[in-house]
Motif scaffolding. Sequence first.
Motif, PDB file in Angstrom:
ATOM      1  N   UNK A  47       1.992   2.211  -3.644  1.00 45.89           N
ATOM      2  CA  UNK A  47       0.991   2.690  -4.048  1.00 45.89           C
ATOM      3  C   UNK A  47       0.973   4.272  -3.815  1.00 45.89           C
ATOM      4  N   UNK A  48       0.788   4.668  -2.345  1.00 44.61           N
ATOM      5  CA  UNK A  48       0.667   6.010  -2.013  1.00 44.61           C
ATOM      6  C   UNK A  48       1.972   6.849  -2.371  1.00 44.61           C
ATOM      7  N   UNK A  88       1.739   7.380  -6.421  1.00 44.75           N
ATOM      8  CA  UNK A  88       0.435   8.243  -6.684  1.00 44.75           C
ATOM      9  C   UNK A  88       0.617   9.626  -6.418  1.00 44.75           C
ATOM     10  N   UNK A  89       1.306   9.705  -5.107  1.00 42.34           N
ATOM     11  CA  UNK A  89       1.806  11.090  -4.612  1.00 42.34           C
ATOM     12  C   UNK A  89       2.389  11.985  -5.587  1.00 42.34           C
ATOM     13  N   UNK A  94       0.624  -1.127  -0.168  1.00 41.53           N
ATOM     14  CA  UNK A  94      -0.019  -0.014   0.029  1.00 41.53           C
ATOM     15  C   UNK A  94       0.992   1.261  -0.031  1.00 41.53           C
ATOM     16  N   UNK A 105       0.560  10.087   3.677  1.00 48.90           N
ATOM     17  CA  UNK A 105      -0.047   9.003   4.281  1.00 48.90           C
ATOM     18  C   UNK A 105       0.643   7.626   4.433  1.00 48.90           C
ATOM     19  N   UNK A 116      -0.648  14.505  -0.288  1.00 49.98           N
ATOM     20  CA  UNK A 116      -1.433  13.291   0.527  1.00 49.98           C
ATOM     21  C   UNK A 116      -0.850  11.998   0.767  1.00 49.98           C
ATOM     22  N   UNK A 117      -0.356  11.589  -0.516  1.00 51.06           N
ATOM     23  CA  UNK A 117       0.171  10.182  -0.687  1.00 51.06           C
ATOM     24  C   UNK A 117       1.446  10.074   0.339  1.00 51.06           C
TER      25      UNK A 117
END
Lengths: 501, 101
Positions: free
Chosen positions: B45-46, B49-50, B42, B62, B58-59
């Motif tokens: 992914x964060x 995508x950030x 995960x 997180x 945000x990514x």
Amino acid sequence: MQQSISQSINEILYGLGYLLPELALTALFIIVIITGLFTGKRADKVTGIVSFTGLLIAGYFTAGQLTTESTVSLFGGMIALSRLAVYLKLILLLCGMLFLLFTQINAELQQHKKGLSDLYAIVIATLLGMNFMAMTANLLMLYLSVEMVSVGSYLMVGYVSSNTRQSEAAIKYALFGAVCSAVMLYGISLLYSFTGTLVLDNEFIANLRVTPQLGASLAVLLVLAGIGFKLSFVPLHFWTPDIYEGASTPVTAFLSTAGKVAAFGVVIRFLLAFSPRHGFLIVDFQQLLSIIAIITMIIGNFAAIWQDNIKRMLAYSSIGHTGFIMMALIAFSDASAKAMIFYLFVYTLMNMAAFMLADYIEQKTGTLKISEYKGFGKKLPLAFCALVIVLLSLIGFPATAGFIAKVLVFSSALELYNFSGSVLLLILMAMGALTTVVSLFYYFKIPLFAYLKKPDAEPVIFSLPKNAAFGLYISAGLALLLVVFGLFPQLVNGWVELTIR
Amino acid sequence: MIPFTHFMLVGAILFCIGLYAVLTKRNAIQILIGIEFMINAAIINFVAAGQYDKDRMGGQLFALFAIVMAAAAVAVALAIILKVYQHYKTIDPDKIDQLRN
């Protein structure tokens, strides 16, 4: 840049004003740890009193928030304070207070070598997390609050760990919970990858709408799996009986009430983003949740019939109740939100009283097995009389609060059925009625054994310290309240005024 | 530049490896390692995508929170595993099954 910094500082300062209950809980958490460290032998009593007063103060601040008219978005869309969330927070604080009283009368916790002050601190931190669960409006906040509650719950279940069963319950809970939260985290990361935003708002939905349906549905399902673990609906329910049986009874009572209330709060916040306001549904939540609720009610209620341990039986019955409350979630209207608040409030009273009485009876008779209750009905008249009232309320028998709660949820579902005419909804309501009848069988096993079956030998009753009787009076008072609220539901309902948005 | 889908693919593979470990391993600590794999999937992914979310980050944020929370959860889980070992002398989840009887 300068402008935006001062702007966000202003926004944070503005938001803090709405966060008084949570700030109070945070301060209380620190105070309880410190008082626990410095009061030595009297730590249990002192921290108990401090925590209870602190929760009352937090409750006072929360009650002050009842004046919020519409949903307030705070901290750049991190959290959203709605009237619904305020009611849920009040119920959560009630759970916390009843839990504190419960720890005072549970022999196992009272005799714990390391004292209770740490447990109180953990409960307060968990309540803080639960408050945020009810207010979350952002995927980051959703993950953080759920995880905060999870870690606190693992610690609470494993707090005593004096025997094999408790440590087993703790490890099962921790491993299963960690897997579920990892799955949820992956789902959230997919949602973020698809939409590029963490805030559950219109932009999020608009971006999700243009992503391939399969991927988006998968991501939403993964997030629902994480929430489902907290709610313990059916594919994710199998941890419930083991943990409820293994954990010490006050902890079980807390997890089965507060845990559910917070989980319903977070699932409402999550579904709100997808609600018909935006004119579309990616996964048809109504159908999905209907199917889940039907299976949950069937499995929860039918599995409860075979249980002999009262804690396991109450665990399965709580799964059944989850299915029933989900009916209100499916109806998703203002009336159903009101019904849900009433149901959760009554459910808290019922479950706390049931577990308190089970604990009292265990201390008196030394057994948790329903089949060994033979002959105790006459020996412990008040305890069993109160237990029967609580069980009647759990069934949903007329003249108890449980009946009103079920009627309210049912009528809100009926309203939706009249509007939409969906067959699935009809099956759902039929199952709700049918499983209520089924629940008669296992709840009535208790008075059957306690009053009607002849004991093999003269039943032996242990004498208990004074504070155990205190627990009996509290639970008898709760049972009385259930009857009062059953006869005069306006006493609660008159206070509840809310819209689901 | 590496395309975004490659990151997601690596994440998906890592997630499946982690899930496989969770479902098959007979040792509570190895299960925890599997969970750690899933969390890291995960996080990949964060962070990946950030890069499309430069103004809010945000990514990345997180990812940091996820790392901290994962550490907290693992610390608690390890403490519980230690306690279980004291009682059972094993940490095979299949052999820890006294409840329900």
